[in-house]
Structures are given as C-alpha cells and as structure tokens.
Design a protein around this motif. Structure first.
Motif, PDB file in Angstrom:
ATOM      1  N   TRP A 123       0.817  -1.213   0.000  1.00 25.90           N
ATOM      2  CA  TRP A 123       0.000   0.000   0.000  1.00 25.90           C
ATOM      3  C   TRP A 123       0.854   1.268   0.000  1.00 25.90           C
ATOM      4  O   TRP A 123       0.549   2.242  -0.674  1.00 25.90           O
ATOM      5  CB  TRP A 123      -0.917  -0.008   1.222  1.00 25.90           C
ATOM      6  CG  TRP A 123      -1.935  -1.076   1.166  1.00 25.90           C
ATOM      7  CD1 TRP A 123      -1.943  -2.249   1.861  1.00 25.90           C
ATOM      8  CD2 TRP A 123      -3.099  -1.122   0.341  1.00 25.90           C
ATOM      9  NE1 TRP A 123      -3.029  -3.018   1.514  1.00 25.90           N
ATOM     10  CE2 TRP A 123      -3.753  -2.347   0.598  1.00 25.90           C
ATOM     11  CE3 TRP A 123      -3.650  -0.245  -0.587  1.00 25.90           C
ATOM     12  CZ2 TRP A 123      -4.939  -2.705  -0.035  1.00 25.90           C
ATOM     13  CZ3 TRP A 123      -4.828  -0.606  -1.209  1.00 25.90           C
ATOM     14  CH2 TRP A 123      -5.462  -1.815  -0.946  1.00 25.90           C
TER      15      TRP A 123
ATOM     16  N   LEU B 252     -15.177  -5.148  -3.266  1.00 25.23           N
ATOM     17  CA  LEU B 252     -13.894  -4.476  -3.131  1.00 25.23           C
ATOM     18  C   LEU B 252     -13.255  -4.445  -4.509  1.00 25.23           C
ATOM     19  O   LEU B 252     -13.058  -5.493  -5.129  1.00 25.23           O
ATOM     20  CB  LEU B 252     -12.970  -5.210  -2.158  1.00 25.23           C
ATOM     21  CG  LEU B 252     -13.271  -5.106  -0.666  1.00 25.23           C
ATOM     22  CD1 LEU B 252     -14.426  -6.017  -0.284  1.00 25.23           C
ATOM     23  CD2 LEU B 252     -12.025  -5.502   0.138  1.00 25.23           C
TER      24      LEU B 252
ATOM     25  N   ASN C 184     -10.033  -3.209  -6.950  1.00 26.63           N
ATOM     26  CA  ASN C 184      -8.681  -2.682  -7.104  1.00 26.63           C
ATOM     27  C   ASN C 184      -8.689  -1.784  -8.329  1.00 26.63           C
ATOM     28  O   ASN C 184      -8.714  -2.263  -9.465  1.00 26.63           O
ATOM     29  CB  ASN C 184      -7.686  -3.827  -7.270  1.00 26.63           C
ATOM     30  CG  ASN C 184      -6.263  -3.319  -7.507  1.00 26.63           C
ATOM     31  OD1 ASN C 184      -6.006  -2.112  -7.472  1.00 26.63           O
ATOM     32  ND2 ASN C 184      -5.343  -4.241  -7.753  1.00 26.63           N
TER      33      ASN C 184
ATOM     34  N   VAL D  14      -3.378  -7.560  -0.037  1.00 32.21           N
ATOM     35  CA  VAL D  14      -4.526  -7.138   0.765  1.00 32.21           C
ATOM     36  C   VAL D  14      -4.617  -7.870   2.103  1.00 32.21           C
ATOM     37  O   VAL D  14      -5.643  -7.797   2.776  1.00 32.21           O
ATOM     38  CB  VAL D  14      -5.848  -7.341  -0.026  1.00 32.21           C
ATOM     39  CG1 VAL D  14      -5.908  -6.387  -1.194  1.00 32.21           C
ATOM     40  CG2 VAL D  14      -5.979  -8.784  -0.495  1.00 32.21           C
TER      41      VAL D  14
ATOM     42  N   VAL E  60      -5.641  -5.629   4.856  1.00 36.14           N
ATOM     43  CA  VAL E  60      -6.922  -4.934   4.750  1.00 36.14           C
ATOM     44  C   VAL E  60      -7.943  -5.602   5.666  1.00 36.14           C
ATOM     45  O   VAL E  60      -8.084  -6.829   5.671  1.00 36.14           O
ATOM     46  CB  VAL E  60      -7.436  -4.956   3.296  1.00 36.14           C
ATOM     47  CG1 VAL E  60      -8.843  -4.371   3.224  1.00 36.14           C
ATOM     48  CG2 VAL E  60      -6.496  -4.172   2.397  1.00 36.14           C
ATOM     49  N   GLU E  61      -8.646  -4.819   6.433  1.00 40.35           N
ATOM     50  CA  GLU E  61      -9.703  -5.358   7.282  1.00 40.35           C
ATOM     51  C   GLU E  61     -10.853  -4.364   7.356  1.00 40.35           C
ATOM     52  O   GLU E  61     -10.654  -3.153   7.262  1.00 40.35           O
ATOM     53  CB  GLU E  61      -9.185  -5.690   8.687  1.00 40.35           C
ATOM     54  CG  GLU E  61      -8.587  -4.518   9.431  1.00 40.35           C
ATOM     55  CD  GLU E  61      -8.122  -4.878  10.835  1.00 40.35           C
ATOM     56  OE1 GLU E  61      -8.623  -5.864  11.386  1.00 40.35           O
ATOM     57  OE2 GLU E  61      -7.265  -4.158  11.376  1.00 40.35           O
TER      58      GLU E  61
ATOM     59  N   ASN F 166     -11.380  -9.704   6.654  1.00 44.26           N
ATOM     60  CA  ASN F 166      -9.988  -9.338   6.414  1.00 44.26           C
ATOM     61  C   ASN F 166      -9.520  -9.912   5.088  1.00 44.26           C
ATOM     62  O   ASN F 166     -10.077 -10.889   4.572  1.00 44.26           O
ATOM     63  CB  ASN F 166      -9.071  -9.787   7.566  1.00 44.26           C
ATOM     64  CG  ASN F 166      -8.967 -11.286   7.691  1.00 44.26           C
ATOM     65  OD1 ASN F 166      -8.547 -11.978   6.764  1.00 44.26           O
ATOM     66  ND2 ASN F 166      -9.361 -11.826   8.831  1.00 44.26           N
ATOM     67  N   GLY F 167      -8.499  -9.274   4.520  1.00 47.53           N
ATOM     68  CA  GLY F 167      -8.026  -9.617   3.190  1.00 47.53           C
ATOM     69  C   GLY F 167      -7.437 -10.997   3.057  1.00 47.53           C
ATOM     70  O   GLY F 167      -7.215 -11.481   1.945  1.00 47.53           O
TER      71      GLY F 167
ATOM     72  N   LEU G 215     -12.745   0.934   7.262  1.00 44.53           N
ATOM     73  CA  LEU G 215     -11.742   0.250   6.452  1.00 44.53           C
ATOM     74  C   LEU G 215     -10.373   0.564   7.029  1.00 44.53           C
ATOM     75  O   LEU G 215      -9.988   1.727   7.128  1.00 44.53           O
ATOM     76  CB  LEU G 215     -11.840   0.706   4.993  1.00 44.53           C
ATOM     77  CG  LEU G 215     -10.715   0.257   4.053  1.00 44.53           C
ATOM     78  CD1 LEU G 215     -10.667  -1.263   3.936  1.00 44.53           C
ATOM     79  CD2 LEU G 215     -10.885   0.889   2.676  1.00 44.53           C
ATOM     80  N   ARG G 216      -9.675  -0.484   7.433  1.00 45.60           N
ATOM     81  CA  ARG G 216      -8.324  -0.314   7.975  1.00 45.60           C
ATOM     82  C   ARG G 216      -7.311  -0.994   7.058  1.00 45.60           C
ATOM     83  O   ARG G 216      -7.600  -2.043   6.475  1.00 45.60           O
ATOM     84  CB  ARG G 216      -8.206  -0.922   9.380  1.00 45.60           C
ATOM     85  CG  ARG G 216      -8.974  -0.183  10.457  1.00 45.60           C
ATOM     86  CD  ARG G 216      -8.762  -0.860  11.806  1.00 45.60           C
ATOM     87  NE  ARG G 216      -9.565  -0.246  12.860  1.00 45.60           N
ATOM     88  CZ  ARG G 216      -9.695  -0.742  14.078  1.00 45.60           C
ATOM     89  NH1 ARG G 216      -9.067  -1.874  14.405  1.00 45.60           N
ATOM     90  NH2 ARG G 216     -10.452  -0.143  14.982  1.00 45.60           N
ATOM     91  N   ILE G 217      -6.134  -0.409   6.963  1.00 46.86           N
ATOM     92  CA  ILE G 217      -5.044  -0.978   6.181  1.00 46.86           C
ATOM     93  C   ILE G 217      -3.811  -0.997   7.062  1.00 46.86           C
ATOM     94  O   ILE G 217      -3.370   0.038   7.559  1.00 46.86           O
ATOM     95  CB  ILE G 217      -4.789  -0.170   4.900  1.00 46.86           C
ATOM     96  CG1 ILE G 217      -6.043  -0.209   4.010  1.00 46.86           C
ATOM     97  CG2 ILE G 217      -3.589  -0.724   4.147  1.00 46.86           C
ATOM     98  CD1 ILE G 217      -5.968   0.696   2.806  1.00 46.86           C
TER      99      ILE G 217
ATOM    100  N   ALA H 195     -10.632   4.166  -0.023  1.00 44.59           N
ATOM    101  CA  ALA H 195      -9.559   4.282   0.958  1.00 44.59           C
ATOM    102  C   ALA H 195      -8.677   5.471   0.616  1.00 44.59           C
ATOM    103  O   ALA H 195      -8.391   5.733  -0.555  1.00 44.59           O
ATOM    104  CB  ALA H 195      -8.729   3.003   0.988  1.00 44.59           C
TER     105      ALA H 195
END
Length: 521
Positions: free
Chosen positions: A394, A412, A414, A422, A425-426, A436-437, A494-496, A517
C-alpha cells in the motif's frame, strides 16, 4: 403441554426433531423442503384459554415482532411467525453449536477459566447485539449465558427475546421477570422499571462469571438471590480470581452498580472498558484480529473468469494422469531454473539477493499452487511470474481500493493497474473485525479485479471499475451483510495495516454507497 409434534408441518416447516423444552414452549428442528432450509422452530403450546394463556400469547407475539424489527449479525434472525391449529410458532435460524451456559459448565468441570481473548471475542459480539436492540427501543430483560448461542466458528448470537419489552408501547404491571442469578436490582423489584442498563447489569453478571467462575450471588431460593441483587454488594471478583486485573475488576463492579444511572451507558462501552483493562495489563491486544465474524463466512468460491482462464482450468483438469504429473514437475523445475537465474542477476549485493530469494520462494509456491490446485488457480487468476508474484504494498502505490455496496452485495475493487497485497486490509464494525483480506486467495487482489460478498439469492452486476470478478462469498443469511443499515446505522471502518483508511456509512435498503480508501502515495 401436548405431545411432541414430530412430523407435523407448521407454516413452511416440517418438524423433524425435538431440540429443547422449557416453560410453555418447545424448540424443534424444522425443515422447509421448498427452500431446503433448516430452522429452529419455537412452538408455544397452550392447552386451554386462560388469563395466563392470553399473556403468553401476547409475550410470544412480542418476541416475534422484536426479532422482526432487529436485523443484526449477532441477533438471531426470524424466518416466519404464525398460528396454526392452536399452536403459535416462530421459525428462527438454527445455530449449529452450543451456548455459553454449556461452555461455562464445561469450564467449571475442568476447573479452569475461559481465556480473556476468547471471552472478549464473545462479549463484544453480544454487546453489539444489545446496543442494536437498545437503539431500536427494545430491552431484552433476560440476558443470560443460555441465551447466548455460539456456533462452530465462535460466532455469538443473542437469542430468546421472550421477555422483551418496548417501554414506549409495553407495560408489565409490577411483575418481576428474569432469571434470578442474572436479574438486575430494579427488575427484581418491578419489571416495569427495566431500562437499557438493566441488560448491561445482566451482561456484567456474565462477565463476572466468565472471569471468576461463579455468579456474585447465590441462595436457596429465587427470592433470596433476588434480594441479594437488591441489597448486597457483589464480592470483588479478584477475591475469587486474583489474576483479574484491578482495572477490570473496577469496570465490572461499575456495571453492577445498584443505581442504573451509575452503570455504563452502552454495552459496547462496557466491554471496551474491560478490553482496555486487559490491554493495559499486557494480557490482550487492542483488537480482535484473527477472530470475529469472518470465521462464520462460507468458503470463497471462484469468480467469473475470462474464457482464456476457463480453457486453462479445463486443460489442468485433463492433465491429472501419470504423464501429466511428469509434465508438471518438468515445468516446475524449469521455472525454478529461471527464477534462480533471476536471483543471480539481482542488483544490490547481499540485501538484494536475500530479497529476491524470498520472492523466488513465493513465486515457486505460487507456481505450484497454480499448476496443481484448481481452486487456487480459479481464485488467483493467471499464473504468477517473477514480476506478478511481488504485489505492490500500500505504501508503494498511490492506487486506491474502492468499496461499492448496496443492500445485497459489497464489492472491493482494485482500481489500480497493479495487483495489491490485501492481507493487511480489514473491515471493522465497532470493535469487531467483520472481514480481512486473508480471505482472498494468496492475499492479493489483481489489477482491475474485484472481490464480492453477496446475498446468495440475488445476482448483481459488477460495479464500474471492476473488469472481472476474482472471487466471491455468497451468504444465505441477510443478517451477515454487516454494511446494511439495520436501524442503528453504525457503518464500518476500512483499515489498512492497522491504520484507519476510511469510515464507511451503512447503506439503507434500496440504496447504494461507495467508500474509497485514502492511501498515501
């Protein structure tokens, strides 16, 4: 109580097995043969018309309406409600697993406590369910371990709304309802005094029991226990289990305050404070990574692929003989030679060689999965090369991930021209991780591709920007669609890599939303 109703049909469900009995009702396993769906069918069996029977009918109807009003991943969903031949029934989701009462019983038998991480995982889910009910002006009034169902993936569900009350429309005329060991002081006095903090008190008793192995009050009669809730201070839980952090004890005792106004204002706030106490003591982490509702999702199924990928998949299936195995091995060996040569040409001295060696190992693993595993290939797409096996991180790209969702699907996408890793990603709702990814094959979302979670009974078009569907999860139960507005409109985050990238609003029925994001370049 009339005889068991095995073989009888109530509504859409044929009753095939008695699961449990209690009070004025029985719970059966029922089967809807048209939909091929199993359900837990709760049957109220009243033998004669009486004031008590009429009250039970009203309570049963109240339970059905409360369940219909609530649509939440951790509240048991209702399928059908009706009356047939004198039998009132509610068909609900059948939870395969156990309940918290049985879990506690087994822990006591082993003379051990539940691990704090797992206890918090269960409690956080039920806290969300309670807050959703309270947001809908519904008070449960019978929160206890046997009403917390736990499936085989440790997904917790709040059930049995038989004593539910909606203060704006219901009244109980001074009768005390509830289970003695878990009842709040005000409810033990008069059920009409029940407030949302009454449920939080009952949840506090459950927390107390999980941490100490026993409830704070016991006695020879229900009246004796109820009076203890009204008049006696609970023994400090650390006097029973000295391993409980001091701050956690303080939090639990606040939840058990005699005055509802001195308790926590919400169940989620209460359990978050318990987690903080354990976190500050260095016992648990700050989140539920690796736990949560993602475990309850069904297996990922391959998405729609281009015709070239379909031909490649068909060719692989034809290569499963002895001769094909030899061809595969030769191909892998050739790939290894090419990749080893790439390692030798890697610039940057020792550091560059080490990094490329790691990439080579990943590429070999990917190549093996592509050549030998149909499901992995279908989900992952084209075979990886030395270049494609190194997805962009990322922080190395300005590309964004786009979430497009409506009341039946979340996708989702891209939007970049490179594939993205990913695994970090969660999606998080409240304190619980809902996706989660790592659920995506290889932890990679290909360039221009998308991953979708959708309601099984609906087919939806791919959103703009998605050139192909890489994979998807199809769910039967609409309550698993965490992004939908179930009345509380809590949305999700959305968390990364542990950092918040976007806050995404819940979507009402009939509408759609997008959420992008905010990624650093």
């Amino acid at each position: 109580m009339k005889p068991a109703l095995i073989g009888r049909q109530l509504g859409d469900y044929t009753l095939v097995r008695l699961l449990a009995t209690g009070g004025m009702s029985r719970i059966y396993e029922g089967v809807d043969k048209r939909l091929d769906r199993r359900a837990a069918v709760k049957v109220l069996d009243l033998d004669a018309d009486s004031a008590e029977s009429e009250a039970m009918k009203m309570r049963f109807t109240r339970e059905a309406r409360a369940l219909a009003k609530l649509e939440h991943p951790h509240v048991i969903p209702i399928y059908q409600y009706g009356e047939q031949d004198g039998f009132f029934f509610i068909a609900m989701k059948l939870i395969e697993g156990t309940d918290l009462a049985q879990e506690l019983k087994e822990l006591k038998r082993q003379n051990v406590y539940m691990e704090p991480v797992r206890a918090l995982h269960i409690l956080e889910q039920i806290a969300q369910a309670l807050d959703a009910a309270h947001a809908a002006q519904i008070i449960h009034r019978d929160v206890k371990p046997s009403n917390i169902l736990i499936d085989l993936n440790d997904r917790a569900t709040l059930s049995d709304f038989g004593l539910v009350i909606q203060p704006s429309v219901d009244s109980t005329y001074g009768t005390a309802f509830g289970t003695p060991r878990y009842i709040s002081p005000e409810q033990a006095t008069d059920s009409s005094l029940a407030v949302t903090q009454s449920d939080i008190y009952s949840l506090g008793i459950i927390v107390y029991e999980l941490l100490s192995g026993q409830t704070p009050f016991d006695g020879k009669s229900a009246m004796e226990i109820a009076l203890s809730h009204i008049n006696d201070a609970p023994p400090p839980p650390r006097s029973i289990n000295a391993l409980i952090p001091l701050e956690v004890e303080r939090v639990v005792l606040k939840a058990l305050a005699k005055d509802p106004a001195r308790r926590y204002s919400s169940a989620v706030e209460f359990i978050a404070a318990v987690r903080k106490g354990y976190r500050d003591a260095g016992i648990v982490a700050d989140d539920t990574t690796g736990l949560g509702r993602t475990k309850a999702l069904p297996p990922i199924t391959p998405g729609v692929r281009a015709s070239q990928d379909q031909r490649r998949a068909a060719s692989r299936r034809q290569m499963r003989g002895g001769i094909a195995a030899g061809v595969v091995l030769l191909t892998v060996l050739a790939l290894v030679v090419i990749l080893v040569n790439l390692v030798g040409r890697s610039p940057g001295g020792t550091v560059g060689a080490a990094a490329t060696s790691a990439a080579t190992a990943d590429s070999i693993t990917t190549a093996l999965s592509v050549l030998l595993d149909d499901s992995a290939t279908a989900a992952a797409g084209t075979p990886a090369t030395a270049e494609s096996s190194l997805p962009m991180l990322w922080q190395e790209t300005a590309a964004a991930i786009l979430l497009v969702y409506d009341d039946s699907a979340l996708t989702l996408v891209n939007t970049s021209e490179v594939e993205l890793a990913v695994t970090g990603v969660e999606l998080v709702q409240g304190e619980a991780q809902v996706f989660n990814g790592e659920r995506i094959a290889r932890g990679v979302l290909e360039a221009g591709a998308c991953f979708r979670i959708r309601l099984q009974e609906r087919q939806t078009d791919l959103p703009d920007g998605c050139e192909r569907l890489q994979a998807e999860i199809a769910v039967r139960d609409a309550s698993a669609l965490f992004w939908r507005d179930a009345g509380s409109a809590i949305g999700f985050t959305l968390r990364i890599d542990g950092q918040t990238a976007a806050h995404c609003a819940a979507v009402p029925r009939g509408e759609s939303r997008t959420c992008r994001a905010a990624l650093a370049g």
